[in-house]
Write a protein that holds these residues in place. Structure first.
Motif, mmCIF file in Angstrom:
data_model
loop_
_atom_site.group_PDB
_atom_site.id
_atom_site.type_symbol
_atom_site.label_atom_id
_atom_site.label_comp_id
_atom_site.label_asym_id
_atom_site.label_seq_id
_atom_site.Cartn_x
_atom_site.Cartn_y
_atom_site.Cartn_z
ATOM 1 N N LYS A 23 0.826 -1.210 0.000
ATOM 2 C CA LYS A 23 0.000 0.000 0.000
ATOM 3 C C LYS A 23 0.857 1.255 0.000
ATOM 4 O O LYS A 23 2.014 1.237 0.405
ATOM 5 C CB LYS A 23 -0.909 0.001 1.223
ATOM 6 N N VAL A 24 0.242 2.345 -0.435
ATOM 7 C CA VAL A 24 0.853 3.662 -0.355
ATOM 8 C C VAL A 24 0.389 4.261 0.969
ATOM 9 O O VAL A 24 -0.796 4.203 1.303
ATOM 10 C CB VAL A 24 0.409 4.548 -1.544
ATOM 11 N N LYS A 25 1.331 4.806 1.738
ATOM 12 C CA LYS A 25 1.004 5.373 3.045
ATOM 13 C C LYS A 25 1.161 6.891 3.000
ATOM 14 O O LYS A 25 2.207 7.393 2.593
ATOM 15 C CB LYS A 25 1.923 4.800 4.122
ATOM 16 N N ASP A 26 0.138 7.596 3.417
ATOM 17 C CA ASP A 26 0.170 9.059 3.467
ATOM 18 C C ASP A 26 0.597 9.685 2.144
ATOM 19 O O ASP A 26 1.348 10.656 2.114
ATOM 20 C CB ASP A 26 1.093 9.543 4.594
ATOM 21 N N GLY A 27 0.179 9.069 1.050
ATOM 22 C CA GLY A 27 0.495 9.604 -0.264
ATOM 23 C C GLY A 27 1.895 9.289 -0.760
ATOM 24 O O GLY A 27 2.260 9.654 -1.863
ATOM 25 N N LYS A 28 2.702 8.639 0.086
ATOM 26 C CA LYS A 28 4.067 8.301 -0.305
ATOM 27 C C LYS A 28 4.203 6.789 -0.397
ATOM 28 O O LYS A 28 3.747 6.063 0.479
ATOM 29 C CB LYS A 28 5.069 8.821 0.722
ATOM 30 N N PRO A 29 4.867 6.307 -1.442
ATOM 31 C CA PRO A 29 5.057 4.863 -1.538
ATOM 32 C C PRO A 29 6.110 4.385 -0.537
ATOM 33 O O PRO A 29 7.117 5.049 -0.312
ATOM 34 C CB PRO A 29 5.541 4.666 -2.979
ATOM 35 N N SER A 30 5.846 3.246 0.063
ATOM 36 C CA SER A 30 6.831 2.612 0.941
ATOM 37 C C SER A 30 7.939 2.029 0.067
ATOM 38 O O SER A 30 7.826 1.982 -1.163
ATOM 39 C CB SER A 30 6.163 1.498 1.739
ATOM 40 N N ARG A 33 6.498 -0.752 -1.874
ATOM 41 C CA ARG A 33 5.702 -0.293 -3.018
ATOM 42 C C ARG A 33 6.601 0.184 -4.152
ATOM 43 O O ARG A 33 6.319 -0.057 -5.329
ATOM 44 C CB ARG A 33 4.734 0.809 -2.585
ATOM 45 N N MET A 34 7.702 0.848 -3.805
ATOM 46 C CA MET A 34 8.633 1.297 -4.838
ATOM 47 C C MET A 34 9.240 0.085 -5.553
ATOM 48 O O MET A 34 9.360 0.086 -6.783
ATOM 49 C CB MET A 34 9.718 2.171 -4.227
ATOM 50 N N ASP A 37 6.370 -1.391 -7.768
ATOM 51 C CA ASP A 37 6.075 -0.571 -8.948
ATOM 52 C C ASP A 37 7.166 -0.698 -10.004
ATOM 53 O O ASP A 37 6.873 -0.909 -11.187
ATOM 54 C CB ASP A 37 5.900 0.901 -8.560
ATOM 55 N N ARG A 59 13.851 7.421 -3.873
ATOM 56 C CA ARG A 59 13.624 7.712 -2.443
ATOM 57 C C ARG A 59 14.194 9.061 -2.046
ATOM 58 O O ARG A 59 13.660 9.738 -1.172
ATOM 59 C CB ARG A 59 14.249 6.633 -1.565
#
Length: 155
Positions: A23-30, A33-34, A37, A59
């Protein structure tokens, strides 16, 4: 050393029974997630060094025109392989390095995962565990079926 013809299976302590998209947290990819993707959008396009550098640049928001300036410093240190990726440790994805060392990911519940896992051309490695096993579990894994005795002094 380039990693080739290797399949990294999910960690033995992973609870995943299928590939779970991070999941993406607070609009930023973990980081997970990076990783997801980049590898799902570009299967077998990145070798490990290029993959790690690309993730680091993303990052740290390094612009394309400044990347050459940062390469020497980045590569002066070691970086983890896919055995340490959150994708293989907890999210249910195996990672395959092909004969050229390029990486792709496969969900544990896919036919491709099973095929790569059982392909005699691949060396199979397990992803790193998320947690350290307790001492008794570690001892049992190191010496299955054997009882290990503490050394005795003969004084």
């Amino acid at each position: 050393m380039k990693i080739t013809n290797t399949f990294v299976r999910i960690a033995d302590d992973s609870q995943a029974v299928m590939g779970l998209i991070p999941k993406v947290k607070d609009g930023k990819p973990s980081v997970a997630r990076m990783h997801y993707d980049l590898l799902s959008e570009h299967p077998y396009e990145y070798d490990l060094d290029a993959f790690n550098f690309e993730i680091w640049c993303r990052r740290n928001a390094i612009p394309d025109q400044d990347r050459d300036h940062h390469q020497a410093a980045f590569f002066s240190k070691g970086h983890p392989c896919m055995r340490a990726s959150p994708l293989t440790k907890t999210h249910g994805f195996g990672a395959h390095y092909n004969g050229s060392g390029k990486i792709a990911i496969y969900p544990v519940d896919s036919k491709a995962y099973q095929k790569l896992l059982n392909d005699p051309e691949n060396r199979v490695e397990m992803a790193m565990r998320s947690k350290r096993p307790d001492a008794s579990t570690q001892l049992a894994r190191t010496h299955p079926g054997r009882r290990v005795h503490a050394p005795q002094s003969h004084a």
